[in-house]
Write a protein that holds these residues in place. Structure first.
Motif, PDB file in Angstrom:
ATOM      1  N   SER A 335      28.808 -16.828  72.713  1.00 22.34           N
ATOM      2  CA  SER A 335      27.996 -15.918  73.528  1.00 22.34           C
ATOM      3  C   SER A 335      28.340 -14.458  73.246  1.00 22.34           C
ATOM      4  O   SER A 335      27.463 -13.587  73.252  1.00 22.34           O
ATOM      5  CB  SER A 335      28.232 -16.185  75.016  1.00 22.34           C
ATOM      6  OG  SER A 335      27.884 -17.499  75.355  1.00 22.34           O
ATOM      7  N   ARG A 336      29.642 -14.212  73.010  1.00 23.25           N
ATOM      8  CA  ARG A 336      30.077 -12.831  72.801  1.00 23.25           C
ATOM      9  C   ARG A 336      31.470 -12.816  72.211  1.00 23.25           C
ATOM     10  O   ARG A 336      32.363 -13.498  72.708  1.00 23.25           O
ATOM     11  CB  ARG A 336      30.077 -12.082  74.136  1.00 23.25           C
ATOM     12  CG  ARG A 336      30.668 -10.658  74.079  1.00 23.25           C
ATOM     13  CD  ARG A 336      30.696 -10.059  75.478  1.00 23.25           C
ATOM     14  NE  ARG A 336      31.407  -8.800  75.526  1.00 23.25           N
ATOM     15  CZ  ARG A 336      30.889  -7.609  75.269  1.00 23.25           C
ATOM     16  NH1 ARG A 336      29.619  -7.518  74.918  1.00 23.25           N
ATOM     17  NH2 ARG A 336      31.609  -6.504  75.343  1.00 23.25           N
ATOM     18  N   PHE A 337      31.661 -12.086  71.139  1.00 21.16           N
ATOM     19  CA  PHE A 337      32.981 -11.709  70.650  1.00 21.16           C
ATOM     20  C   PHE A 337      33.125 -10.205  70.907  1.00 21.16           C
ATOM     21  O   PHE A 337      32.401  -9.392  70.326  1.00 21.16           O
ATOM     22  CB  PHE A 337      33.122 -11.972  69.146  1.00 21.16           C
ATOM     23  CG  PHE A 337      33.665 -13.325  68.792  1.00 21.16           C
ATOM     24  CD1 PHE A 337      34.362 -14.096  69.713  1.00 21.16           C
ATOM     25  CD2 PHE A 337      33.502 -13.833  67.512  1.00 21.16           C
ATOM     26  CE1 PHE A 337      34.856 -15.348  69.380  1.00 21.16           C
ATOM     27  CE2 PHE A 337      34.004 -15.072  67.158  1.00 21.16           C
ATOM     28  CZ  PHE A 337      34.677 -15.831  68.101  1.00 21.16           C
ATOM     29  N   VAL A 355      29.532  -8.881  69.038  1.00 24.04           N
ATOM     30  CA  VAL A 355      28.567  -9.691  68.293  1.00 24.04           C
ATOM     31  C   VAL A 355      28.428 -11.028  69.016  1.00 24.04           C
ATOM     32  O   VAL A 355      29.236 -11.383  69.881  1.00 24.04           O
ATOM     33  CB  VAL A 355      29.018  -9.943  66.832  1.00 24.04           C
ATOM     34  CG1 VAL A 355      29.012  -8.656  66.030  1.00 24.04           C
ATOM     35  CG2 VAL A 355      30.384 -10.607  66.787  1.00 24.04           C
ATOM     36  N   PHE A 356      27.397 -11.764  68.662  1.00 23.75           N
ATOM     37  CA  PHE A 356      27.262 -13.154  69.099  1.00 23.75           C
ATOM     38  C   PHE A 356      26.757 -13.937  67.898  1.00 23.75           C
ATOM     39  O   PHE A 356      26.397 -13.363  66.860  1.00 23.75           O
ATOM     40  CB  PHE A 356      26.320 -13.281  70.296  1.00 23.75           C
ATOM     41  CG  PHE A 356      24.859 -13.171  69.948  1.00 23.75           C
ATOM     42  CD1 PHE A 356      24.072 -14.313  69.834  1.00 23.75           C
ATOM     43  CD2 PHE A 356      24.271 -11.929  69.722  1.00 23.75           C
ATOM     44  CE1 PHE A 356      22.730 -14.214  69.502  1.00 23.75           C
ATOM     45  CE2 PHE A 356      22.931 -11.829  69.396  1.00 23.75           C
ATOM     46  CZ  PHE A 356      22.151 -12.967  69.284  1.00 23.75           C
ATOM     47  N   GLY A 357      26.750 -15.264  68.008  1.00 28.69           N
ATOM     48  CA  GLY A 357      26.241 -16.040  66.886  1.00 28.69           C
ATOM     49  C   GLY A 357      26.714 -17.469  66.898  1.00 28.69           C
ATOM     50  O   GLY A 357      27.275 -17.956  67.887  1.00 28.69           O
ATOM     51  N   VAL A 358      26.478 -18.135  65.776  1.00 31.30           N
ATOM     52  CA  VAL A 358      26.872 -19.535  65.617  1.00 31.30           C
ATOM     53  C   VAL A 358      28.097 -19.586  64.719  1.00 31.30           C
ATOM     54  O   VAL A 358      28.085 -19.064  63.603  1.00 31.30           O
ATOM     55  CB  VAL A 358      25.729 -20.378  65.026  1.00 31.30           C
ATOM     56  CG1 VAL A 358      26.165 -21.838  64.895  1.00 31.30           C
ATOM     57  CG2 VAL A 358      24.480 -20.272  65.897  1.00 31.30           C
ATOM     58  N   MET A 359      29.135 -20.197  65.205  1.00 33.48           N
ATOM     59  CA  MET A 359      30.409 -20.288  64.489  1.00 33.48           C
ATOM     60  C   MET A 359      30.688 -21.740  64.129  1.00 33.48           C
ATOM     61  O   MET A 359      30.349 -22.655  64.879  1.00 33.48           O
ATOM     62  CB  MET A 359      31.536 -19.761  65.386  1.00 33.48           C
ATOM     63  CG  MET A 359      32.924 -19.832  64.793  1.00 33.48           C
ATOM     64  SD  MET A 359      34.198 -19.359  66.020  1.00 33.48           S
ATOM     65  CE  MET A 359      34.262 -20.851  67.041  1.00 33.48           C
ATOM     66  N   SER A 360      31.302 -21.942  62.974  1.00 35.85           N
ATOM     67  CA  SER A 360      31.718 -23.278  62.569  1.00 35.85           C
ATOM     68  C   SER A 360      33.218 -23.283  62.307  1.00 35.85           C
ATOM     69  O   SER A 360      33.779 -22.304  61.813  1.00 35.85           O
ATOM     70  CB  SER A 360      30.971 -23.717  61.306  1.00 35.85           C
ATOM     71  OG  SER A 360      31.357 -25.023  60.929  1.00 35.85           O
ATOM     72  N   VAL A 361      33.859 -24.390  62.643  1.00 36.24           N
ATOM     73  CA  VAL A 361      35.276 -24.596  62.366  1.00 36.24           C
ATOM     74  C   VAL A 361      35.414 -25.846  61.512  1.00 36.24           C
ATOM     75  O   VAL A 361      34.925 -26.924  61.892  1.00 36.24           O
ATOM     76  CB  VAL A 361      36.107 -24.748  63.659  1.00 36.24           C
ATOM     77  CG1 VAL A 361      37.567 -25.011  63.327  1.00 36.24           C
ATOM     78  CG2 VAL A 361      35.966 -23.518  64.545  1.00 36.24           C
ATOM     79  N   ALA A 362      36.045 -25.695  60.361  1.00 37.14           N
ATOM     80  CA  ALA A 362      36.332 -26.850  59.498  1.00 37.14           C
ATOM     81  C   ALA A 362      37.622 -27.492  59.986  1.00 37.14           C
ATOM     82  O   ALA A 362      38.707 -26.946  59.790  1.00 37.14           O
ATOM     83  CB  ALA A 362      36.453 -26.420  58.050  1.00 37.14           C
ATOM     84  N   ARG A 363      37.495 -28.623  60.637  1.00 33.76           N
ATOM     85  CA  ARG A 363      38.662 -29.252  61.266  1.00 33.76           C
ATOM     86  C   ARG A 363      39.655 -29.786  60.243  1.00 33.76           C
ATOM     87  O   ARG A 363      40.851 -29.849  60.525  1.00 33.76           O
ATOM     88  CB  ARG A 363      38.195 -30.401  62.170  1.00 33.76           C
ATOM     89  CG  ARG A 363      37.346 -29.986  63.358  1.00 33.76           C
ATOM     90  CD  ARG A 363      38.045 -29.000  64.248  1.00 33.76           C
ATOM     91  NE  ARG A 363      37.432 -28.916  65.578  1.00 33.76           N
ATOM     92  CZ  ARG A 363      37.762 -28.012  66.490  1.00 33.76           C
ATOM     93  NH1 ARG A 363      38.682 -27.118  66.215  1.00 33.76           N
ATOM     94  NH2 ARG A 363      37.170 -27.992  67.662  1.00 33.76           N
ATOM     95  N   ARG A 364      39.176 -30.188  59.070  1.00 32.48           N
ATOM     96  CA  ARG A 364      40.062 -30.855  58.102  1.00 32.48           C
ATOM     97  C   ARG A 364      40.009 -30.134  56.755  1.00 32.48           C
ATOM     98  O   ARG A 364      39.615 -30.696  55.739  1.00 32.48           O
ATOM     99  CB  ARG A 364      39.640 -32.309  57.947  1.00 32.48           C
ATOM    100  CG  ARG A 364      39.684 -33.123  59.242  1.00 32.48           C
ATOM    101  CD  ARG A 364      41.020 -33.747  59.483  1.00 32.48           C
ATOM    102  NE  ARG A 364      41.354 -34.702  58.453  1.00 32.48           N
ATOM    103  CZ  ARG A 364      42.417 -35.501  58.499  1.00 32.48           C
ATOM    104  NH1 ARG A 364      43.254 -35.428  59.516  1.00 32.48           N
ATOM    105  NH2 ARG A 364      42.678 -36.356  57.521  1.00 32.48           N
ATOM    106  N   ALA A 365      40.417 -28.879  56.748  1.00 32.88           N
ATOM    107  CA  ALA A 365      40.458 -28.130  55.494  1.00 32.88           C
ATOM    108  C   ALA A 365      41.543 -28.706  54.585  1.00 32.88           C
ATOM    109  O   ALA A 365      42.496 -29.344  55.039  1.00 32.88           O
ATOM    110  CB  ALA A 365      40.735 -26.663  55.777  1.00 32.88           C
TER     111      ALA A 365
END
Length: 511
Positions: A335-337, A355-365
Motif C-alpha cells: 500500500s505504501r513504502f 511509492v506503492f506497488g506489487v512486490m515479489s519475494v523469491a522464497r528459495r533463491a
C-alpha cells in the motif's frame, strides 16, 4: 547476580521465548542479555513499536549494512530491542510448508519433520479466526489475525480481484498445509493496528518472576569456554557464570558471537588473533536470505495510503524454475513504502516521498552469502555479504518475478492510482539485457536471513549444531534462532523462529 542456570543472549524473536519458557521452572535461574532496550508495558512502549501498519527500521535497529551484490551495499536493519525483529518488522505470520520442515529432517535432523513440528506450530497460536481445530491452535501466546474485507485499503481489494481474475485460487487460510493462492495475510496482532512482538506475548507475562533477570542495553562480548564447555558470558568486561549458555542473536548476531568466542573456521579465527576452541567451518557460512523485487509507482494525489497497513493481501504461488518448491514465489500488494528514512536506493530513483506497488519475494533463491568479522572487537559490526545474484539462476527467477509484478500492477484499480512507474516500462520487459540491468539495480532484501549456524549431524562439516541445537564440540553451548535453519522456508521466518525457540526450550527442559 553473577551465577545462573541459563543465560540467553539476545532477547529477540527467539530469545524472549526461551527466557520465558526456561524461567517457568522457579528452581531455574535465568538471565536474558539484550543489547537494546526493554519496554515493560504498552504505556511505556514507543509508538513506532506499537504501530503494526509500518516497519520501524531506524530507531530500534543495529544500523547494519550489507553487501547485496558485487557492486551494491544497502542498509540491513535488524531489531535491537526485546522482541527483536518481531518488534520492528511486518507482522506476517505465515508458516513454512510441510515440505520445508521435512527437508530439515532429510538433512539429518529428524526431530524437525513436519509431523513433529506441527504440534509446536499450533501450540504457539491464539488463532482469532479459526480457533482450536486441525492445524490451528487457540490460547497460545502468539495472536494470529487475518484482515477482514471491510478493513482492506482500496488498492489491496483491487490486488485481490486482479489475482483472482488471473486465475489464482482463493486462499482464506495461508497457514493450512495445502493452501496456495491469494488471500488475507495472517498477522501477529489482536486488532487491525497494534503489533504484538514476542516481548509482548512472552516476556511481559514472565518479567516479574524472581528467577528471571532481564538485562537490557547490554552487549555480550563473548562466551567464556573452559575445558571445551561454556561456563559463562563476558558482559561489559565482567564474567557472568552459567551452567548453560543459549545464543539467540539471530542469523547475524549468533555467528558473530560464536566467532568472537573461538568457535568457527580455525584459519579465520587465528587471523583475528582469537584462540580456537572448536574448528567449525560452517559458522557464518551459507547465509541464505530472501530477495525481493517489484514494480513500484509514485502515487497520484490522494492515493498515498498514509496510515494504512503496508500489506494486507498476499499471493503464494509456484515459480517456473526447474527446482521450484510449491509456494516458492510470493507476491504482495504494498500500500505504501515511506521513503523518508527507508530504502534509500528506491528513494533516489523514484524522486518521491513514498511509492506503492506489487512486490515479489523469491522464497528459495539459490545464491548464498556469509557473515564474517572485520576484527575481534565486540563493538565492530560484522561483515554481511548477502551474495545476491552470485548464482546465475537467480537472474531468471527474479526476472520472472518482475514480469509477474508488472502484469498485476497493470490491473484496473492499481495502475490508475499511480502516476509514474519507477525505472520500468514495456521496453525493459522485452529486452533480456535491460531486464538483467533492472534486476541488478532494483533487487533488495526481505530481511529474512537464516542458515549461518545450521543444524546437522557432526559428520556434516558445514553444520554447527546438532538437531537438539547443541554446538558441536562445545558442551553446554546452544544456538536457537534463525541461524540454525538448515534450509529456507517458503514463508516469512517469524513463526518458524518462535517454533524453534519453543522446541529447544522443551528439549533443554527434558520434555
Amino acid at each position: 547476580m553473577r551465577d545462573f542456570d541459563d543465560i540467553v543472549i539476545g532477547g529477540g524473536g527467539a530469545g524472549a521465548v526461551l527466557a520465558a519458557r526456561l524461567s517457568e521452572d522457579p528452581a531455574r535461574r535465568v538471565a536474558l542479555i539484550e543489547a537494546g532496550p526493554h519496554y515493560r508495558d504498552a504505556a511505556g512502549t514507543p509508538a513506532d513499536l506499537l504501530d503494526g501498519n509500518t516497519m520501524s527500521l531506524v530507531r530500534h535497529s543495529w544500523g547494519l549494512n550489507a553487501r547485496l551484490t558485487s557492486d551494491r551495499r544497502v542498509p540491513f536493519p535488524q531489531g535491537r530491542v526485546t522482541g527483536g525483529s518481531s518488534a520492528v518488522g511486518n507482522t506476517v505470520a505465515i508458516r513454512g510448508t510441510p515440505a520445508d520442515y521435512d527437508e530439515w529432517a532429510a538433512l539429518g535432523n529428524p526431530l524437525w519433520s513436519w509431523d513433529r513440528s506441527l504440534p509446536a506450530l499450533t501450540a504457539i497460536e491464539d488463532d482469532l479466526d479459526y480457533g482450536e481445530r486441525e492445524f490451528h491452535g487457540l490460547g497460545g501466546p502468539v495472536p494470529v489475525r487475518r484482515w477482514r474485507t471491510g478493513e482492506l485499503a482500496p488498492v489491496q481489494a483491487a490486488f485481490l480481484e486482479a489475482c483472482l481474475k488471473a486465475g489464482h485460487p482463493a486462499a482464506e487460510d495461508h497457514n493450512h498445509p495445502a493452501s496456495t493462492g491469494v488471500g488475507p495475510i495472517p498477522s501477529t496482532r489482536r486488532d487491525p493496528a497494534v503489533r504484538v512482538s514476542t516481548a509482548m506475548s512472552y516476556l511481559w507475562p514472565a518479567q516479574e518472576r524472581r528467577n528471571l533477570v532481564i538485562v537490557p542495553n547490554a552487549t555480550a562480548e563473548r562466551v567464556v569456554i573452559r575445558g571445551q564447555r561454556a561456563v559463562g558470558v563476558i558482559v561489559a568486561g565482567e564474567e557472568i557464570r552459567a551452567r548453560r549458555v543459549i545464543l539467540a542473536g539471530g542469523a547475524i548476531g549468533s555467528p558473530g558471537l560464536l566467532l568472537r568466542s573461538g568457535v568457527g573456521p580455525a584459519g579465520e579465527l587465528r587471523r583475528l588473533g582469537i584462540p580456537v576452541h572448536a574448528d567449525l567451518p560452517g559458522v557464518g557460512s551459507g547465509l541464505t536470505d530472501q530477495p525481493r523485487i517489484g514494480v513500484f509507482l509514485t502515487p497520484r494525489p490522494g492515493e498515498e495510503n498514509e496510515g494504512r497497513s503496508t500489506g494486507q493481501i498476499v499471493l503464494r504461488t509456484t515459480s517456473s524454475s526447474a527446482s521450484a518448491r510449491p509456494n516458492d514465489m510470493y507476491y504482495a500488494m504494498v500500500s505504501r513504502f515511506d521513503l523518508t528514512h527507508h530504502f534509500p536506493e528506491l528513494r533516489r530513483v523514484a524522486g518521491a516521498r513514498s511509492v506503492f506497488g506489487v512486490m515479489s519475494v523469491a522464497r528459495r533463491a539459490h545464491s548464498r552469502g556469509s557473515v564474517t568479522l572485520e576484527s575481534a572487537d565486540p563493538g565492530a559490526p560484522p561483515r554481511i555479504d548477502l551474495g545476491y545474484l552470485s548464482d546465475e539462476r537467480d537472474h531468471a527467477l527474479l526476472a520472472e518475478a518482475v514480469r509477474g509484478c508488472w502484469e498485476l500492477a497493470q490491473s484496473p484499480g492499481i495502475r490508475d492510482r499511480g502516476e509514474d512507474v519507477v525505472l520500468l516500462d514495456e521496453r525493459v520487459l522485452e529486452s533480456e539485457e535491460d531486464m538483467r540491468a533492472y534486476v541488478e539495480a532494483a533487487v533488495d532484501s526481505a530481511y529474512n536471513p537464516v542458515g549461518t549456524a545450521r543444524m546437522g549431524p557432526a559428520d556434516d562439516e558445514g553444520s554447527v549444531v546438532d538437531e537438539r541445537c547443541a554446538v558441536h564440540g562445545i558442551g553446554s553451548l546452544y544456538v536457537a534462532d534463525a541461524s540454525v535453519m538448515p534450509s529456507m522456508v517458503c514463508a516469512n521466518t517469524q513463526l518458524s523462529v518462535v517454533m524453534i525457540a519453543e522446541r529447544v526450550a522443551a528439549l533443554l527442559d527434558g520434555r
